[in-house]
Scaffold this motif. Structure first.
Motif, PDB file in Angstrom:
ATOM      1  N   ARG A 290       0.841  -1.183   0.000  1.00  0.00           N
ATOM      2  CA  ARG A 290       0.000   0.000   0.000  1.00  0.00           C
ATOM      3  C   ARG A 290       0.885   1.245   0.000  1.00  0.00           C
ATOM      4  N   VAL A 291       0.447   2.252  -0.712  1.00  0.00           N
ATOM      5  CA  VAL A 291       1.185   3.518  -0.748  1.00  0.00           C
ATOM      6  C   VAL A 291       0.936   4.260   0.560  1.00  0.00           C
ATOM      7  N   LEU A 292       2.042   4.654   1.235  1.00  0.00           N
ATOM      8  CA  LEU A 292       1.914   5.409   2.483  1.00  0.00           C
ATOM      9  C   LEU A 292       1.943   6.910   2.206  1.00  0.00           C
ATOM     10  N   TYR A 293       2.969   7.341   1.486  1.00  0.00           N
ATOM     11  CA  TYR A 293       3.150   8.783   1.260  1.00  0.00           C
ATOM     12  C   TYR A 293       3.707   9.047  -0.127  1.00  0.00           C
ATOM     13  N   ARG A 294       3.427  10.243  -0.642  1.00  0.00           N
ATOM     14  CA  ARG A 294       4.142  10.783  -1.787  1.00  0.00           C
ATOM     15  C   ARG A 294       5.021  11.896  -1.237  1.00  0.00           C
ATOM     16  N   LYS A 295       6.172  12.047  -1.796  1.00  0.00           N
ATOM     17  CA  LYS A 295       7.101  13.035  -1.254  1.00  0.00           C
ATOM     18  C   LYS A 295       7.884  13.629  -2.410  1.00  0.00           C
ATOM     19  N   GLN A 296       7.697  14.919  -2.606  1.00  0.00           N
ATOM     20  CA  GLN A 296       8.397  15.610  -3.705  1.00  0.00           C
ATOM     21  C   GLN A 296       9.581  16.360  -3.115  1.00  0.00           C
ATOM     22  N   THR A 297      10.778  16.062  -3.586  1.00  0.00           N
ATOM     23  CA  THR A 297      11.951  16.831  -3.164  1.00  0.00           C
ATOM     24  C   THR A 297      12.394  17.658  -4.376  1.00  0.00           C
ATOM     25  N   PRO A 298      13.351  18.558  -4.199  1.00  0.00           N
ATOM     26  CA  PRO A 298      13.751  19.392  -5.342  1.00  0.00           C
ATOM     27  C   PRO A 298      14.198  18.557  -6.556  1.00  0.00           C
ATOM     28  N   THR A 299      14.695  17.333  -6.307  1.00  0.00           N
ATOM     29  CA  THR A 299      15.220  16.571  -7.439  1.00  0.00           C
ATOM     30  C   THR A 299      14.379  15.348  -7.784  1.00  0.00           C
ATOM     31  N   PHE A 302       9.286  10.893  -4.825  1.00  0.00           N
ATOM     32  CA  PHE A 302       9.318   9.601  -4.135  1.00  0.00           C
ATOM     33  C   PHE A 302       7.898   9.115  -3.869  1.00  0.00           C
ATOM     34  N   VAL A 303       7.749   7.788  -3.919  1.00  0.00           N
ATOM     35  CA  VAL A 303       6.521   7.155  -3.436  1.00  0.00           C
ATOM     36  C   VAL A 303       6.961   6.190  -2.338  1.00  0.00           C
ATOM     37  N   VAL A 304       6.469   6.401  -1.126  1.00  0.00           N
ATOM     38  CA  VAL A 304       6.852   5.545   0.006  1.00  0.00           C
ATOM     39  C   VAL A 304       5.759   4.485   0.181  1.00  0.00           C
ATOM     40  N   VAL A 305       6.174   3.226   0.103  1.00  0.00           N
ATOM     41  CA  VAL A 305       5.215   2.122   0.247  1.00  0.00           C
ATOM     42  C   VAL A 305       5.520   1.337   1.513  1.00  0.00           C
ATOM     43  N   ASP A 306       4.628   0.413   1.871  1.00  0.00           N
ATOM     44  CA  ASP A 306       4.826  -0.312   3.133  1.00  0.00           C
ATOM     45  C   ASP A 306       5.590  -1.633   2.957  1.00  0.00           C
ATOM     46  N   VAL A 307       6.148  -1.871   1.755  1.00  0.00           N
ATOM     47  CA  VAL A 307       7.062  -3.012   1.573  1.00  0.00           C
ATOM     48  C   VAL A 307       8.489  -2.501   1.701  1.00  0.00           C
ATOM     49  N   GLY A 308       9.251  -3.129   2.577  1.00  0.00           N
ATOM     50  CA  GLY A 308      10.644  -2.749   2.752  1.00  0.00           C
ATOM     51  C   GLY A 308      11.586  -3.823   2.250  1.00  0.00           C
ATOM     52  N   MET A 309      12.876  -3.498   2.266  1.00  0.00           N
ATOM     53  CA  MET A 309      13.890  -4.464   1.825  1.00  0.00           C
ATOM     54  C   MET A 309      13.924  -5.693   2.743  1.00  0.00           C
ATOM     55  N   ASN A 310      13.381  -5.555   3.949  1.00  0.00           N
ATOM     56  CA  ASN A 310      13.318  -6.729   4.820  1.00  0.00           C
ATOM     57  C   ASN A 310      12.267  -7.723   4.314  1.00  0.00           C
ATOM     58  N   ASP A 311      11.254  -7.222   3.603  1.00  0.00           N
ATOM     59  CA  ASP A 311      10.187  -8.084   3.066  1.00  0.00           C
ATOM     60  C   ASP A 311      10.604  -8.697   1.730  1.00  0.00           C
ATOM     61  N   LEU A 312      11.294  -7.908   0.922  1.00  0.00           N
ATOM     62  CA  LEU A 312      11.740  -8.337  -0.416  1.00  0.00           C
ATOM     63  C   LEU A 312      13.095  -7.689  -0.660  1.00  0.00           C
ATOM     64  N   ILE A 313      14.146  -8.495  -0.547  1.00  0.00           N
ATOM     65  CA  ILE A 313      15.493  -7.903  -0.576  1.00  0.00           C
ATOM     66  C   ILE A 313      16.096  -7.862  -1.986  1.00  0.00           C
ATOM     67  N   ARG A 314      15.425  -8.495  -2.964  1.00  0.00           N
ATOM     68  CA  ARG A 314      16.052  -8.647  -4.283  1.00  0.00           C
ATOM     69  C   ARG A 314      16.477  -7.324  -4.932  1.00  0.00           C
ATOM     70  N   PRO A 315      15.637  -6.278  -4.905  1.00  0.00           N
ATOM     71  CA  PRO A 315      16.100  -5.023  -5.529  1.00  0.00           C
ATOM     72  C   PRO A 315      17.363  -4.485  -4.849  1.00  0.00           C
ATOM     73  N   ALA A 316      17.416  -4.531  -3.506  1.00  0.00           N
ATOM     74  CA  ALA A 316      18.574  -3.988  -2.794  1.00  0.00           C
ATOM     75  C   ALA A 316      19.800  -4.883  -2.975  1.00  0.00           C
ATOM     76  N   LEU A 317      19.598  -6.181  -3.001  1.00  0.00           N
ATOM     77  CA  LEU A 317      20.725  -7.118  -3.031  1.00  0.00           C
ATOM     78  C   LEU A 317      21.280  -7.330  -4.439  1.00  0.00           C
ATOM     79  N   TYR A 318      20.388  -7.454  -5.414  1.00  0.00           N
ATOM     80  CA  TYR A 318      20.817  -7.800  -6.782  1.00  0.00           C
ATOM     81  C   TYR A 318      20.483  -6.715  -7.796  1.00  0.00           C
ATOM     82  N   GLU A 319      20.046  -5.541  -7.325  1.00  0.00           N
ATOM     83  CA  GLU A 319      19.544  -4.514  -8.243  1.00  0.00           C
ATOM     84  C   GLU A 319      18.474  -5.102  -9.155  1.00  0.00           C
ATOM     85  N   ALA A 320      17.646  -5.955  -8.578  1.00  0.00           N
ATOM     86  CA  ALA A 320      16.659  -6.680  -9.379  1.00  0.00           C
ATOM     87  C   ALA A 320      15.471  -5.786  -9.731  1.00  0.00           C
TER      88      ALA A 320
END
Ligand SMILES: *Cc1c(COP(=O)(O)O)cnc(C)c1O
Length: 415
Positions: A290-299, A302-320
């Protein structure tokens, strides 16, 4: 092929709207499709039915070790590829047949060997000369001959991410190809061992046939040579590794894979053992978030969701890469966003520079192709409870693992 499709704009798992599961169970939640799991198993089985000798599928437990998944494969007649005593215990708990299980891994302890031998394991895939000696001692202690295959390293480049390539000379896996003949000769003199096979596994998420062809032709040649030397080998274990489509990869189909394999091994007369993991479960599971927050920075957006790298590590570990599908289809202009999780690490990024129609707070997404190396790699980092898991079967669905509760986070601890 999988059974995650839109019907009237709502993403379904088989006949169940994913939104209904998220509303009932919460998020993050892994959802598996029983029909997809079964179909994948059957497609691989059929592809290898062209072989003139028997074959055995040993599902690679580490890809997804959830009991309900293991039970489903056990009911299909699958064997199992395990890499620890814990996986052995899971297979038994799920009702799997240990006589159809093979045990790999570079660091098996004597205790794990003893448990597996005692449970009647089909064979140990041995990864070093010293391990062979320890296994011999275990066999003699139990007054048994431990059935083994040597896992050889054929020194081929699997052309996959370096963290999941295992078939190069520099890898920690297997014994050097050139040393195999001498090791089988040594093992022949050991009373606690019985050579029953030969094994290799060159890596994961393989998308090209040529490295497979190169490895298999070397290994099939070695198998025949060892047979000629009088080793009573029966099993040729070719490992797993067949890739799936996460984004735009075009891995060989199971039929193409089988034809490559069978061309190489047809002359050996061996019973073939296959250890597919990802190809059976990867596209049979999604992770609801689920989407928690949208966050616009100068550059960046971001979309902050409730899935973290602890739940699914493949993107962080293998750039999947994992595709993200809105659970309810939306119209609008796509913008480039970074989809990030709540974990306090800069690497907790689910998708980088991904074009998405900017979602609203509370909107649901399905992280696609999350059935393999998802839940089995989940952790409690940041003291986050691990996700719930759901199995869908037609119109029916059930929770097959409850979401962890706070007290699960400190089970076994003493303050
Ligand atoms: C991980 C592993 C597999 C399964 O790999 P997939 O890419 O998921 O098919 C098979 N055999 C061994 C020895 C493994 O370590």
């Amino acid at each position: 092929m999988n059974h995650f499709n839109y019907r009237r704009g709502a993403l379904h798992a088989e006949d169940v709207p994913l939104a209904a599961i998220a509303d009932a169970v919460g998020t993050p939640t892994y959802v598996y499709s029983a029909a997809t799991l079964t179909r994948h198993f059957q497609v691989v089985t059929e592809a290898f039915s062209a072989y003139s000798r028997p074959h055995l599928i040993c599902y690679s437990v580490k890809a997804n070790s959830t009991l309900a998944v293991l039970r489903l494969f056990a009911e299909q007649g699958s064997g199992f590829d395990i890499v620890s005593g814990g996986e052995l215990a899971r297979v038994r708990q799920a009702g799997g047949d240990v006589a159809k299980a093979v045990f790999a891994g570079v660091g098996k302890t004597p205790e794990e060997m003893e448990q597996a031998l005692d449970a009647g394991i089909l064979m140990f895939n041995v990864e070093s000369a010293e391990e062979l000696e320890v296994l011999d001692a275990v066999g003699r202690r139990l007054k048994r001959r431990a059935p083994f295959a040597l896992r050889v390293n054929p020194d081929v480049d699997a052309r996959t991410h370096r963290y999941i390539a295992t078939g190069l000379k520099t890898s920690k896996f297997g014994v050097p190809f050139e040393e195999a003949v001498a090791l089988y000769a040594r093992a022949r003199k050991m009373k606690g061992l019985k050579a029953v096979g030969l094994d290799c596994h060159i890596g994961s998420q393989l998308t090209q046939a040529s490295p497979m062809r190169a490895a298999l032709s070397k290994v099939a040649g070695l198998y025949s040579e060892l047979r000629e030397q009088g080793h009573p080998l029966e099993y040729l274990d070719i490992g797993g590794g067949l890739g799936i489509t996460y984004a735009d990869e075009t891995p060989p189909s199971p039929q193409e894979y089988a034809s490559t394999v069978l061309k190489a091994v047809e002359g050996t007369g061996a019973t073939l053992i296959l250890e597919p993991g990802r190809v059976l479960v990867g596209n049979a599971g999604v992770l609801l978030t689920r989407v928690l927050y949208r966050k616009q920075t100068p550059t960046k957006q971001f979309v902050v969701v409730d899935v973290g790298m602890n739940d699914l590590i493949r993107p962080a570990l293998y750039e999947a890469h994992h595709a993200l599908q809105p659970v309810v289809k939306r119209r609008g202009k796509a913008v480039e966003v970074d989809v990030v999780g709540p974990v306090c690490e800069s690497s907790d990024v689910l998708a980088r520079a991904r074009p998405l129609v900017l979602p609203g707070q509370g909107e649901l997404y399905a992280v696609m192709s999350a059935g393999a190396y998802g839940m089995s790699m989940a952790s409690n980092y940041n003291s986050r409870a691990r996700p719930a898991e759901v199995m869908v079967n037609g119109e029916a669905w059930r929770v097959v693992r409850e979401r962890e509760k706070p007290e699960d986070l400190w089970r076994g601890e003493r303050a």
